[in-house]
Write a protein that holds these residues in place. Structure first.
Motif, mmCIF file in Angstrom:
data_model
loop_
_atom_site.group_PDB
_atom_site.id
_atom_site.type_symbol
_atom_site.label_atom_id
_atom_site.label_comp_id
_atom_site.label_asym_id
_atom_site.label_seq_id
_atom_site.Cartn_x
_atom_site.Cartn_y
_atom_site.Cartn_z
ATOM 1 N N PRO A 182 0.851 -1.193 0.000
ATOM 2 C CA PRO A 182 0.000 0.000 0.000
ATOM 3 C C PRO A 182 0.885 1.241 0.000
ATOM 4 C CG PRO A 182 0.192 -0.844 2.216
ATOM 5 C CD PRO A 182 0.955 -1.792 1.330
ATOM 6 N N ARG A 183 0.330 2.330 -0.443
ATOM 7 C CA ARG A 183 1.110 3.565 -0.478
ATOM 8 C C ARG A 183 1.516 3.985 0.928
ATOM 9 N NH1 ARG A 183 2.473 6.707 -5.001
ATOM 10 N NH2 ARG A 183 3.249 8.725 -4.338
ATOM 11 N N GLY A 184 2.817 4.222 1.114
ATOM 12 C CA GLY A 184 3.273 4.800 2.369
ATOM 13 C C GLY A 184 3.717 3.812 3.418
ATOM 14 N N ILE A 185 3.627 2.497 3.136
ATOM 15 C CA ILE A 185 4.017 1.506 4.148
ATOM 16 C C ILE A 185 4.938 0.475 3.516
ATOM 17 C CG2 ILE A 185 3.246 -0.175 5.860
ATOM 18 C CD1 ILE A 185 0.557 1.229 5.907
ATOM 19 N N LEU A 186 6.199 0.446 3.947
ATOM 20 C CA LEU A 186 7.173 -0.532 3.458
ATOM 21 C C LEU A 186 7.208 -0.564 1.928
ATOM 22 C CD1 LEU A 186 6.340 -3.377 6.006
ATOM 23 C CD2 LEU A 186 8.210 -1.714 6.153
ATOM 24 N N ASP A 187 7.264 0.623 1.330
ATOM 25 C CA ASP A 187 7.217 0.719 -0.135
ATOM 26 C C ASP A 187 8.299 1.622 -0.721
ATOM 27 O OD1 ASP A 187 6.113 3.146 0.786
ATOM 28 O OD2 ASP A 187 4.702 3.279 -0.887
ATOM 29 N N TYR A 188 9.314 2.004 0.070
ATOM 30 C CA TYR A 188 10.381 2.845 -0.468
ATOM 31 C C TYR A 188 11.323 2.024 -1.349
ATOM 32 C CZ TYR A 188 9.840 7.370 1.862
ATOM 33 O OH TYR A 188 9.408 8.613 2.240
ATOM 34 N N THR A 189 11.632 2.542 -2.532
ATOM 35 C CA THR A 189 12.575 1.903 -3.448
ATOM 36 C C THR A 189 13.997 2.363 -3.134
ATOM 37 O OG1 THR A 189 12.505 3.664 -5.101
ATOM 38 C CG2 THR A 189 10.803 1.952 -5.240
ATOM 39 N N ASP A 190 14.968 1.743 -3.795
ATOM 40 C CA ASP A 190 16.357 2.182 -3.652
ATOM 41 C C ASP A 190 16.527 3.638 -4.063
ATOM 42 O OD1 ASP A 190 17.663 0.039 -2.516
ATOM 43 O OD2 ASP A 190 18.110 -0.933 -4.420
ATOM 44 N N GLY A 191 15.666 4.095 -4.958
ATOM 45 C CA GLY A 191 15.713 5.485 -5.389
ATOM 46 C C GLY A 191 14.992 6.431 -4.466
ATOM 47 N N ASN A 192 14.590 5.945 -3.280
ATOM 48 C CA ASN A 192 13.907 6.743 -2.262
ATOM 49 C C ASN A 192 12.560 7.279 -2.758
ATOM 50 O OD1 ASN A 192 14.021 7.549 0.454
ATOM 51 N ND2 ASN A 192 14.536 9.649 -0.133
ATOM 52 N N ARG A 239 -11.926 10.705 -0.936
ATOM 53 C CA ARG A 239 -11.227 11.815 -0.295
ATOM 54 C C ARG A 239 -9.924 11.336 0.328
ATOM 55 N NH1 ARG A 239 -15.020 14.184 3.961
ATOM 56 N NH2 ARG A 239 -13.147 15.383 4.431
ATOM 57 N N ARG A 240 -9.943 10.149 0.936
ATOM 58 C CA ARG A 240 -8.748 9.640 1.576
ATOM 59 C C ARG A 240 -7.661 9.375 0.539
ATOM 60 N NH1 ARG A 240 -10.588 5.149 4.024
ATOM 61 N NH2 ARG A 240 -11.295 6.289 5.841
ATOM 62 N N SER A 241 -8.033 8.798 -0.597
ATOM 63 C CA SER A 241 -7.053 8.503 -1.637
ATOM 64 C C SER A 241 -6.385 9.779 -2.142
ATOM 65 C CB SER A 241 -7.731 7.777 -2.806
ATOM 66 O OG SER A 241 -8.156 6.507 -2.410
ATOM 67 N N ALA A 242 -7.140 10.841 -2.239
ATOM 68 C CA ALA A 242 -6.592 12.090 -2.746
ATOM 69 C C ALA A 242 -5.497 12.618 -1.822
ATOM 70 C CB ALA A 242 -7.703 13.131 -2.890
ATOM 71 N N ARG A 243 -5.600 12.314 -0.513
ATOM 72 C CA ARG A 243 -4.614 12.814 0.436
ATOM 73 C C ARG A 243 -3.330 12.007 0.442
ATOM 74 N NH1 ARG A 243 -5.853 11.591 5.053
ATOM 75 N NH2 ARG A 243 -7.866 10.600 4.938
ATOM 76 N N LEU A 244 -3.380 10.781 -0.067
ATOM 77 C CA LEU A 244 -2.279 9.846 0.140
ATOM 78 C C LEU A 244 -0.975 10.261 -0.514
ATOM 79 C CD1 LEU A 244 -4.192 6.506 -0.127
ATOM 80 C CD2 LEU A 244 -3.137 7.479 1.889
ATOM 81 N N LYS A 245 -1.032 11.048 -1.568
ATOM 82 C CA LYS A 245 0.206 11.454 -2.232
ATOM 83 C C LYS A 245 1.098 12.237 -1.284
ATOM 84 C CE LYS A 245 -1.734 11.560 -6.903
ATOM 85 N NZ LYS A 245 -2.034 12.395 -8.074
ATOM 86 N N ASP A 246 0.478 12.942 -0.325
ATOM 87 C CA ASP A 246 1.249 13.779 0.584
ATOM 88 C C ASP A 246 1.374 13.176 1.984
ATOM 89 O OD1 ASP A 246 1.503 15.818 -1.378
ATOM 90 O OD2 ASP A 246 -0.566 16.368 -0.969
ATOM 91 N N SER A 247 0.314 12.538 2.482
ATOM 92 C CA SER A 247 0.317 12.035 3.845
ATOM 93 C C SER A 247 -0.460 10.735 3.925
ATOM 94 C CB SER A 247 -0.297 13.085 4.786
ATOM 95 O OG SER A 247 -0.287 12.617 6.111
#
Length: 351
Positions: A182-192, A239-247
């Protein structure tokens, strides 16, 4: 009433096998979260399915990942072309006829999956909601999906971020198995960069299962104990999905949410003293000795999980980041103890 249940979780084994350890012999469920293969070679599928067939757990489940081109057989020609392209881009440089032979004829991976189901009880799950009665008397509601977002959709089960995807997780689902995070949880790539899906986060935040497990982003291996806020900070998924890009964490209680382990914390960082460096090396050695990372979340444990209140989120990628193979050949499966509800009378147990 509930039943203590042990689950072995792994993902992204690609063309590797994972060693069977003693604790696996007592597992009630084995879950493979996708990328059974590396190049979608028939031999890759056979290798991992043979391994899963040997595991003595009563229930063994697997889904596909984006490397499993041959399983996504509705797009056979497209995926064969993608495999031929990967052969060049990844420096394999094999003859075209050899690549086609390795890929197999249409439907071959599906035939191997059917054979593994018959020989070793390995069940391949299509996208959707599934119900099981376990041999230990527990009932399990599980949602599975192989779909992941991508900027370039040349592999299996992919969609663009603009297209999005609906993850229709049923209410009271105990385990969610997806290929990607999911977005924001254990999803960072090597490119940060974050590579998770906003729609998936929304679906998990709304349904709040006991466990959400996945793989795909190898370098983000780890587990996080998420404690949800009592009241959702947004009344609608849109509405929640729209916020996910930032928080992406607005539904979580930050004070009670804890990262239990993550791969970057197992290696020396700039500023670590000798004692800290040695402690990290000792922890890696212990995981390697056991062959898994173990965590328990039952009544009486330090962090019990209650349906709707907490979720254990796991990135179970076995294959390590390609850029760091010189450091670590593979990561570790997870062995998790949780409590599941007792099955209703008349429900037949899994074979």
């Amino acid at each position: 009433m509930s039943v203590k249940t042990r689950i072995l979780i792994v993902s992204d084994t690609h063309n590797q096998t994972f060693e069977i350890k003693d604790i696996h012999k007592t597992a009630d469920i084995v879950i493979h979260c996708g990328d059974l293969s590396l190049y979608s070679d028939v031999a890759d599928y056979q290798r991992v399915l043979d391994t899963m067939c040997q595991l003595p757990a009563p229930l063994k489940l697997c889904i596909a990942g984006n490397h499993d081109l041959g399983i996504d057989d509705g797009n056979f020609d497209k995926h064969l072309a993608s495999k031929l392209d990967m052969n060049v881009r990844w420096g394999r440089n094999k003859a075209e006829e050899e690549v086609k032979k390795e890929f197999g004829p249409p439907g071959e991976p599906r035939r191997l999956l059917a054979a593994a189901a018959k020989a070793g009880g390995v069940q391949f799950l299509e996208e959707g909601n599934h119900e099981f009665k376990l041999r230990n008397g527990a009932s399990l509601r599980l949602y599975a999906s192989p779909y992941t977002p991508a900027k370039w959709t040349g592999r299996a089960y992919q969609y663009t971020y603009e297209e999005g995807h609906e993850f229709a997780i049923a209410d009271n689902t105990q385990i969610v198995v997806t290929y990607g995070p999911p977005r924001g949880i254990l999803d960072y790539t090597d490119g940060n960069q974050r590579a998770g899906c906003p729609q998936l986060y929304t679906a998990v935040a709304q349904t709040r299962p006991l466990i959400h497990c996945f793989g795909h982003i190898h370098e983000a291996w780890g587990c996080k104990f998420v404690h949800w806020k009592e009241a959702s900070s947004s009344s609608t998924g849109t509405r929640r999905s729209a916020r996910l890009k930032d928080s992406p964490h607005n539904d979580m209680d930050a004070d009670k949410t804890v990262v239990l382990e993550q791969i970057q914390d197992l290696f020396a960082q700039k500023g670590d003293n000798a004692e800290v460096t040695q402690a990290k090396a000792a922890k890696r050695a212990e995981y390697e000795r056991l062959g898994y990372y173990y965590t328990s979340h039952c009544a009486g444990d330090a962090r019990p999980i209650t349906q709707g209140k907490q979720t254990l989120i796991l990135n179970a990628s076995y294959d390590y980041s390609e850029s760091k193979k010189h450091i670590l050949q593979h990561q570790w499966p997870f062995v998790v103890d949780i409590e599941l509800p007792i099955a209703k009378d008349g429900q037949k147990p899994c074979a």
